[in-house]
Motif scaffolding. Structure first.
Motif, PDB file in Angstrom:
ATOM      1  N   HIS A   1      63.490 -14.172 -27.037  1.00  0.00           N
ATOM      2  CA  HIS A   1      63.328 -13.287 -28.331  1.00  0.00           C
ATOM      3  C   HIS A   1      64.631 -12.275 -28.015  1.00  0.00           C
ATOM      4  O   HIS A   1      64.421 -11.787 -26.794  1.00  0.00           O
TER       5      HIS A   1
ATOM      6  N   LEU B   1      59.423 -14.290 -27.546  1.00  0.00           N
ATOM      7  CA  LEU B   1      58.023 -14.484 -28.730  1.00  0.00           C
ATOM      8  C   LEU B   1      57.112 -15.955 -27.586  1.00  0.00           C
ATOM      9  O   LEU B   1      57.472 -16.702 -27.313  1.00  0.00           O
TER      10      LEU B   1
ATOM     11  N   ARG C   1      54.264 -17.484 -29.083  1.00  0.00           N
ATOM     12  CA  ARG C   1      54.130 -18.323 -31.161  1.00  0.00           C
ATOM     13  C   ARG C   1      51.855 -19.112 -29.683  1.00  0.00           C
ATOM     14  O   ARG C   1      52.161 -20.048 -28.641  1.00  0.00           O
TER      15      ARG C   1
ATOM     16  N   ARG D   1      57.386 -19.971 -38.483  1.00  0.00           N
ATOM     17  CA  ARG D   1      56.701 -18.530 -38.072  1.00  0.00           C
ATOM     18  C   ARG D   1      55.707 -18.787 -39.381  1.00  0.00           C
ATOM     19  O   ARG D   1      56.271 -19.069 -40.186  1.00  0.00           O
TER      20      ARG D   1
ATOM     21  N   ASP E   1      52.031 -14.533 -33.657  1.00  0.00           N
ATOM     22  CA  ASP E   1      53.353 -14.736 -32.704  1.00  0.00           C
ATOM     23  C   ASP E   1      52.652 -12.931 -31.858  1.00  0.00           C
ATOM     24  O   ASP E   1      52.090 -12.396 -32.343  1.00  0.00           O
TER      25      ASP E   1
ATOM     26  N   VAL F   1      55.522 -10.510 -29.688  1.00  0.00           N
ATOM     27  CA  VAL F   1      56.477 -10.778 -28.717  1.00  0.00           C
ATOM     28  C   VAL F   1      56.312 -10.129 -28.027  1.00  0.00           C
ATOM     29  O   VAL F   1      55.998  -8.878 -27.451  1.00  0.00           O
TER      30      VAL F   1
END
Length: 190
Positions: free
Chosen positions: A140, A145, A147, A159, A166, A168
């Protein structure tokens, strides 16, 4: 939510309003019989799923979920956890039951990125609810990232999927980054 159960109970209420409580009692008795039949079918489905998964060479004593498909009690969704991946399958019950594995989902739970994401507030909240969590790990712009999704409802690709969250992560050091991204794509077809 079972449409057949709602239909019988709803019909019983409608008919009871017109003709009295006798038909409501009949609908209630039919509903109870249906629930008992579905419980019995659930036990049979688990037994058949274990046998069919064993024929695929999968350990049927692992964690297993067998659930009815919407509107068809003779078709079941199967999800087997072998410790590192989930095997999702469709089971058709009948005189000759058939099980077809539809996808294999890598959990990626042993990666450093998954562990870091699971320890965040969003990850902890999601994992309280999730029964079959898996992690899709991607590079990312801001780091990594991750998920976290639940295999019961999602393949974790979209997404904003309702059955995922999610996270980050800021970029870790180079060694951890390479370890966390290894094998992190999540799903393979079989």
């Amino acid at each position: 939510v079972d449409p057949w159960l709602w239909a019988v109970l709803g019909l019983g209420v409608l008919l009871a309003r017109r003709t009295g409580p006798r038909l409501a009692r009949v609908a209630l008795a039919a509903s109870v019989a249906y629930v008992v039949a579905m419980l019995a079918l659930g036990v049979v489905s688990r037994r058949v799923a274990r046998r069919e998964l064993g024929a695929y060479g999968l350990e049927p004593s692992s964690r297993l979920m067998v659930s009815a498909n919407f509107a068809n009690p003779f078709r079941r969704r199967v999800l087997l956890d072998d410790g590192r991946r989930y095997h999702a399958a469709d089971l058709a019950l009948g005189p000759t039951p058939r099980l077809a594995i539809t996808r294999v989902i890598e959990t990626n739970k042993s990666t450093a990125a998954a562990a870091r994401a699971a320890s965040t507030p969003q990850g902890r909240r999601f994992l309280v609810w999730s029964r079959f969590p898996f992690y899709v790990i991607e590079p990312h712009a801001e780091g990594v990232l991750v998920r976290i999704a639940d295999a019961r409802y999602s393949v974790g690709r979209r997404r904003g999927d309702w059955a995922s969250v999610d996270v980050v992560l800021p970029p870790p050091d180079r060694t951890t980054s390479e370890e966390g991204l290894a094998g992190g794509r999540g799903e393979s077809r079989q």
